[in-house]
Design a protein around this motif. Structure first.
Motif, PDB file in Angstrom:
ATOM      1  N   VAL A  92      -9.868  13.584  -6.392  1.00 49.99           N
ATOM      2  CA  VAL A  92      -9.622  12.715  -5.237  1.00 49.99           C
ATOM      3  C   VAL A  92      -9.424  11.274  -5.694  1.00 49.99           C
ATOM      4  O   VAL A  92      -8.527  10.572  -5.200  1.00 49.99           O
ATOM      5  CB  VAL A  92     -10.792  12.824  -4.229  1.00 49.99           C
ATOM      6  N   SER A  93     -10.259  10.824  -6.621  1.00 52.12           N
ATOM      7  CA  SER A  93     -10.144   9.455  -7.128  1.00 52.12           C
ATOM      8  C   SER A  93      -8.789   9.235  -7.800  1.00 52.12           C
ATOM      9  O   SER A  93      -8.132   8.198  -7.607  1.00 52.12           O
ATOM     10  CB  SER A  93     -11.272   9.166  -8.121  1.00 52.12           C
ATOM     11  N   THR A  94      -8.353  10.241  -8.576  1.00 57.57           N
ATOM     12  CA  THR A  94      -7.049  10.133  -9.252  1.00 57.57           C
ATOM     13  C   THR A  94      -5.914  10.075  -8.235  1.00 57.57           C
ATOM     14  O   THR A  94      -4.983   9.255  -8.358  1.00 57.57           O
ATOM     15  CB  THR A  94      -6.854  11.338 -10.184  1.00 57.57           C
ATOM     16  N   LEU A  95      -5.995  10.938  -7.200  1.00 61.03           N
ATOM     17  CA  LEU A  95      -4.960  10.952  -6.173  1.00 61.03           C
ATOM     18  C   LEU A  95      -4.935   9.642  -5.395  1.00 61.03           C
ATOM     19  O   LEU A  95      -3.861   9.137  -5.030  1.00 61.03           O
ATOM     20  CB  LEU A  95      -5.196  12.127  -5.219  1.00 61.03           C
ATOM     21  N   ALA A  96      -6.117   9.075  -5.127  1.00 58.04           N
ATOM     22  CA  ALA A  96      -6.181   7.807  -4.406  1.00 58.04           C
ATOM     23  C   ALA A  96      -5.453   6.709  -5.180  1.00 58.04           C
ATOM     24  O   ALA A  96      -4.739   5.883  -4.591  1.00 58.04           O
ATOM     25  CB  ALA A  96      -7.640   7.416  -4.160  1.00 58.04           C
ATOM     26  N   LEU A  97      -5.626   6.717  -6.509  1.00 57.83           N
ATOM     27  CA  LEU A  97      -4.938   5.717  -7.342  1.00 57.83           C
ATOM     28  C   LEU A  97      -3.426   5.939  -7.315  1.00 57.83           C
ATOM     29  O   LEU A  97      -2.650   4.967  -7.268  1.00 57.83           O
ATOM     30  CB  LEU A  97      -5.459   5.800  -8.781  1.00 57.83           C
ATOM     31  N   GLU A  98      -3.008   7.223  -7.350  1.00 55.94           N
ATOM     32  CA  GLU A  98      -1.578   7.522  -7.318  1.00 55.94           C
ATOM     33  C   GLU A  98      -0.958   7.111  -5.982  1.00 55.94           C
ATOM     34  O   GLU A  98       0.159   6.561  -5.933  1.00 55.94           O
ATOM     35  CB  GLU A  98      -1.352   9.013  -7.565  1.00 55.94           C
ATOM     36  N   ILE A  99      -1.676   7.391  -4.890  1.00 57.27           N
ATOM     37  CA  ILE A  99      -1.177   7.004  -3.561  1.00 57.27           C
ATOM     38  C   ILE A  99      -1.057   5.490  -3.479  1.00 57.27           C
ATOM     39  O   ILE A  99      -0.052   4.959  -2.961  1.00 57.27           O
ATOM     40  CB  ILE A  99      -2.115   7.550  -2.464  1.00 57.27           C
ATOM     41  N   LYS A 100      -2.066   4.787  -3.997  1.00 60.15           N
ATOM     42  CA  LYS A 100      -2.039   3.322  -3.987  1.00 60.15           C
ATOM     43  C   LYS A 100      -0.871   2.805  -4.815  1.00 60.15           C
ATOM     44  O   LYS A 100      -0.166   1.845  -4.416  1.00 60.15           O
ATOM     45  CB  LYS A 100      -3.360   2.778  -4.549  1.00 60.15           C
ATOM     46  N   ARG A 101      -0.617   3.461  -5.962  1.00 61.31           N
ATOM     47  CA  ARG A 101       0.487   3.032  -6.827  1.00 61.31           C
ATOM     48  C   ARG A 101       1.830   3.145  -6.099  1.00 61.31           C
ATOM     49  O   ARG A 101       2.653   2.213  -6.132  1.00 61.31           O
ATOM     50  CB  ARG A 101       0.503   3.882  -8.106  1.00 61.31           C
ATOM     51  N   ILE A 102       2.041   4.274  -5.406  1.00 55.16           N
ATOM     52  CA  ILE A 102       3.315   4.477  -4.713  1.00 55.16           C
ATOM     53  C   ILE A 102       3.433   3.543  -3.509  1.00 55.16           C
ATOM     54  O   ILE A 102       4.523   3.022  -3.214  1.00 55.16           O
ATOM     55  CB  ILE A 102       3.452   5.952  -4.283  1.00 55.16           C
ATOM     56  N   GLU A 103       2.328   3.314  -2.828  1.00 53.86           N
ATOM     57  CA  GLU A 103       2.356   2.370  -1.699  1.00 53.86           C
ATOM     58  C   GLU A 103       2.746   0.980  -2.174  1.00 53.86           C
ATOM     59  O   GLU A 103       3.460   0.240  -1.477  1.00 53.86           O
ATOM     60  CB  GLU A 103       0.999   2.350  -0.998  1.00 53.86           C
ATOM     61  N   ASN A 104       2.285   0.586  -3.352  1.00 56.00           N
ATOM     62  CA  ASN A 104       2.672  -0.713  -3.918  1.00 56.00           C
ATOM     63  C   ASN A 104       4.169  -0.755  -4.217  1.00 56.00           C
ATOM     64  O   ASN A 104       4.834  -1.778  -4.008  1.00 56.00           O
ATOM     65  CB  ASN A 104       1.882  -0.986  -5.207  1.00 56.00           C
ATOM     66  N   ILE A 105       4.692   0.386  -4.715  1.00 56.33           N
ATOM     67  CA  ILE A 105       6.142   0.449  -4.981  1.00 56.33           C
ATOM     68  C   ILE A 105       6.921   0.251  -3.679  1.00 56.33           C
ATOM     69  O   ILE A 105       7.919  -0.488  -3.622  1.00 56.33           O
ATOM     70  CB  ILE A 105       6.510   1.797  -5.640  1.00 56.33           C
ATOM     71  N   LEU A 106       6.462   0.916  -2.611  1.00 58.53           N
ATOM     72  CA  LEU A 106       7.145   0.803  -1.319  1.00 58.53           C
ATOM     73  C   LEU A 106       7.032  -0.607  -0.759  1.00 58.53           C
ATOM     74  O   LEU A 106       7.978  -1.140  -0.160  1.00 58.53           O
ATOM     75  CB  LEU A 106       6.562   1.816  -0.333  1.00 58.53           C
ATOM     76  N   ASP A 107       5.847  -1.242  -0.950  1.00 56.26           N
ATOM     77  CA  ASP A 107       5.669  -2.622  -0.485  1.00 56.26           C
ATOM     78  C   ASP A 107       6.625  -3.566  -1.216  1.00 56.26           C
ATOM     79  O   ASP A 107       7.195  -4.485  -0.612  1.00 56.26           O
ATOM     80  CB  ASP A 107       4.224  -3.086  -0.705  1.00 56.26           C
ATOM     81  N   ASN A 108       6.795  -3.308  -2.511  1.00 56.89           N
ATOM     82  CA  ASN A 108       7.658  -4.178  -3.318  1.00 56.89           C
ATOM     83  C   ASN A 108       9.143  -3.873  -3.125  1.00 56.89           C
ATOM     84  O   ASN A 108      10.000  -4.637  -3.584  1.00 56.89           O
ATOM     85  CB  ASN A 108       7.309  -4.038  -4.808  1.00 56.89           C
ATOM     86  N   SER A 109       9.440  -2.754  -2.451  1.00 55.37           N
ATOM     87  CA  SER A 109      10.845  -2.375  -2.286  1.00 55.37           C
ATOM     88  C   SER A 109      11.587  -3.321  -1.347  1.00 55.37           C
ATOM     89  O   SER A 109      12.827  -3.308  -1.302  1.00 55.37           O
ATOM     90  CB  SER A 109      10.939  -0.938  -1.753  1.00 55.37           C
ATOM     91  N   VAL A 110      10.832  -4.120  -0.607  1.00 59.17           N
ATOM     92  CA  VAL A 110      11.476  -5.119   0.260  1.00 59.17           C
ATOM     93  C   VAL A 110      12.180  -6.146  -0.604  1.00 59.17           C
ATOM     94  O   VAL A 110      13.322  -6.548  -0.335  1.00 59.17           O
ATOM     95  CB  VAL A 110      10.431  -5.802   1.183  1.00 59.17           C
ATOM     96  N   GLU A 111      11.484  -6.550  -1.679  1.00 52.18           N
ATOM     97  CA  GLU A 111      12.074  -7.540  -2.589  1.00 52.18           C
ATOM     98  C   GLU A 111      12.930  -6.874  -3.667  1.00 52.18           C
ATOM     99  O   GLU A 111      13.922  -7.449  -4.123  1.00 52.18           O
ATOM    100  CB  GLU A 111      10.972  -8.370  -3.250  1.00 52.18           C
ATOM    101  N   THR A 112      12.487  -5.668  -4.067  1.00 51.51           N
ATOM    102  CA  THR A 112      13.247  -4.937  -5.093  1.00 51.51           C
ATOM    103  C   THR A 112      13.670  -3.607  -4.508  1.00 51.51           C
ATOM    104  O   THR A 112      12.976  -2.586  -4.643  1.00 51.51           O
ATOM    105  CB  THR A 112      12.390  -4.703  -6.350  1.00 51.51           C
ATOM    106  N   PRO A 113      14.795  -3.575  -3.810  1.00 56.15           N
ATOM    107  CA  PRO A 113      15.225  -2.357  -3.099  1.00 56.15           C
ATOM    108  C   PRO A 113      15.404  -1.175  -4.052  1.00 56.15           C
ATOM    109  O   PRO A 113      15.808  -1.332  -5.203  1.00 56.15           O
ATOM    110  CB  PRO A 113      16.562  -2.773  -2.473  1.00 56.15           C
ATOM    111  N   LEU A 114      15.073   0.003  -3.523  1.00 57.96           N
ATOM    112  CA  LEU A 114      15.270   1.252  -4.265  1.00 57.96           C
ATOM    113  C   LEU A 114      16.553   1.918  -3.802  1.00 57.96           C
ATOM    114  O   LEU A 114      16.960   1.773  -2.646  1.00 57.96           O
ATOM    115  CB  LEU A 114      14.088   2.202  -4.023  1.00 57.96           C
ATOM    116  N   SER A 115      17.166   2.658  -4.703  1.00 60.34           N
ATOM    117  CA  SER A 115      18.348   3.424  -4.309  1.00 60.34           C
ATOM    118  C   SER A 115      17.899   4.565  -3.399  1.00 60.34           C
ATOM    119  O   SER A 115      16.710   4.885  -3.306  1.00 60.34           O
ATOM    120  CB  SER A 115      19.032   3.998  -5.557  1.00 60.34           C
TER     121      SER A 115
END
Length: 546
Positions: A92-115
């Motif tokens: 669960v702890s590992t998954l929580a970190l992975e979810i947080k990592r992807i959420e950060n990517i999505l948050d940053n996609s406003v400034e750095t758009p993803l294809s």
């Protein structure tokens, strides 16, 4: 789901089981039983891949999440109780970190758009992680941790204490909670009821009944096994045998199979004797040479039926004790307080007035920490009362068994030395016969106390009690560490014992079968119930529903 296929396992040159097989299916609640040393714990270790095996195969699908609770819990310190319990769900702890990592990517996609392809990949990955996180109970991990550890007897006021401050028995509960919180597909439980009080055992039994996955467990608690198991897997006689049903069914069915097996063995022995007699009679006659050779080949090809090996069990009986008074223990306004570290007073119990009568079998019950053991110590004179009085009747000789009696044995003594030192005027022959009744035979008597198992130490203490001819036995958890067979023998002999017994036990079968009165230690008071444990439970149920 999990299959044990023709597995052979040796340990120290001894065959534990050979070509043994069983299957653990989804949702199975299986009890693993067998004599001490038969190889039950080894089954767990092999399934958990902590040990290998010599032949056969074991199939555990890759996607199966398996959790294993053993008696070897390792080091615990530096974290609070809740933190330690939650650490059991490392995934669960590992998954929580992975979810947080992807959420950060999505948050940053406003400034750095993803294809579009990158965004689709990230969202699929996030969805997979969130689904697994939810399946593992990640969103309510803290709540579940508190619920589980409280159910196992660690109260909320201790949840933020460092686990290193707890005794070994309490750390076992924390280790068990770490397993339960994982919410795996399969749980392996090796003696989970050790060190649990009755309330925690009842809570655990209910939790395991409601658990959706498969369970393989071993326990010396008959009622616990009956309440959970729908199959019994027996390790013994170098094989593994499966029975469909609970522990009571297993015992009946096992006896039926044993009787059938003995009959089959005897029939074969009769047949072999007749064939061997014919061979011996006509071996020298040329006219019967063909028949003799035919019969020799016949018996050589026969697969021999072996006589089933019966496991050794304790075989003792209490001597008839000297007749004491009818009033065995007299308590008048008895009270006991403890002084805490801050000098405040903790009231254990107060104003107890009761009489223990000759031949009573009294169960002393109450929640963990209520003062059951303290009451027994006050009666034995091992701790002073804080008020009132307690007296033993004329000619009453009390024998005391404590769950801590095992710690009073001299670890450097041999079994023979320990018993000889505790039995006054016992002849060598008497002492050896006594030890044999408790399964210490031959060179076993020369084993040092420090290398004995908990069950073996319990048998040493019980042997001492037996030899001193008490007419009052005060027993605090006498079944701890004893296997099911030993518990049954002890129970039957206590039922026949022509003296008085006061006892504390978390074994419900023991409580039901032995008690004729109940003393309940509850909220600093003691209530007396003038009937057995079943009557006590009925009265408590009625009171709860008023």
């Amino acid at each position: 789901m999990i299959s044990f296929n023709n597995v052979t396992k040796t340990y120290g040159g001894q065959i534990l089981y050979e070509n043994a097989s069983f299957i653990l299916r989804p949702g199975d609640k299986a009890g693993l039983v067998g004599a001490n040393g038969a190889g039950k714990t080894t089954v767990f270790k092999v399934l958990a891949k902590e040990e290998g095996f010599d032949a056969g195969s074991i199939t555990v699908p890759d996607k199966i999440r398996l959790a294993y609770f053993s008696q070897n819990i390792g080091e615990m310190k530096g974290r609070t109780v809740i933190e330690e319990v939650m650490s059991g769900s490392a995934k669960v702890s590992t998954l929580a970190l992975e979810i947080k990592r992807i959420e950060n990517i999505l948050d940053n996609s406003v400034e750095t758009p993803l294809s579009d392809d990158e965004m689709e990949k990230v969202l699929i990955e996030l969805g997979d992680f969130q689904t697994e996180f939810e399946q593992l109970g990640g969103y309510d991990l803290d709540v579940r941790a508190k619920e589980i550890i409280t159910g196992l007897g660690v109260m909320p006021y201790d949840h933020d204490r460092d686990v290193g401050l707890f005794s070994g028995g309490w750390r076992m509960r924390i280790a068990l909670a770490k397993i339960l919180i994982q919410n795996p597909d399969v749980i392996l439980l090796d003696e989970p009821t050790n060190y649990l009080d009755l309330e925690s055992i009842v809570w655990l039994e209910e939790w395991l009944k409601n658990f959706k996955g498969a369970i393989l467990l071993t326990s010396h608690d008959r009622d616990f096994l009956n309440g959970i198991a729908n199959r019994i897997i027996e390790v013994g006689n170098k094989t593994i045998t499966t029975y469909t049903g609970n522990f009571d069914f297993y015992e009946k069915e096992r006896e039926i199979r044993r009787v059938q097996h003995v009959a089959q063995f005897e029939r074969q022995q009769d047949m072999l004797a007749k064939e061997e007699e014919f061979i011996a009679r006509f071996a020298a006659r040329a006219s019967h040479a063909a028949q003799v050779q035919s019969r020799v080949k016949k018996i050589d090809k026969i697969e021999r039926v072996e006589m089933p090996i019966e496991e050794d069990v304790m075989d003792f009986s209490f001597p008839v004790p000297p007749r004491g008074s009818n009033d065995v223990v007299i308590m008048k306004n008895l009270a006991k307080n403890w002084v805490r570290d801050d000098n405040s007073i903790h009231k254990v119990f107060s104003d107890l007035s009761a009489v223990v009568h000759r031949l009573d079998k009294i169960a002393v019950v109450g929640v963990n920490g209520a003062g059951k053991s303290t009451l027994l110590k006050v009666i034995c004179g091992l701790t002073e009362s804080s008020g009132g009085e307690v007296n033993l009747g004329p000619s009453i000789q009390a024998g005391y068994f404590s769950q801590f009696s095992l710690d009073l044995l001299n670890p450097e003594n041999t079994i023979l030395e320990e018993i000889t030192g505790r039995i006054k005027n016992g002849t060598p022959g008497f002492i050896r016969n006594l030890l044999a009744a408790f399964l210490f035979r031959g060179d076993d008597v020369d084993k040092k106390i420090k290398i004995l198992s908990g069950g073996e130490k319990s048998r040493v203490v019980l042997a001492t009690l037996l030899s001193n001819n008490h007419n009052l036995l005060i027993l605090d958890e006498p079944t701890n560490h004893l296997d099911l067979k030993s518990r049954d023998v002890l129970l039957e002999q206590l039922k026949k014992y022509e003296g008085t017994v006061m006892f504390v036990s978390h074994d419900r079968h023991f409580l039901h079968a032995l008690s004729n009165r109940v003393f309940e230690v509850d909220k600093a008071n003691i209530r007396v119930f003038e009937s057995n444990y079943h009557y006590y439970l009925e009265k408590k149920h009625d009171e709860a529903n008023v």
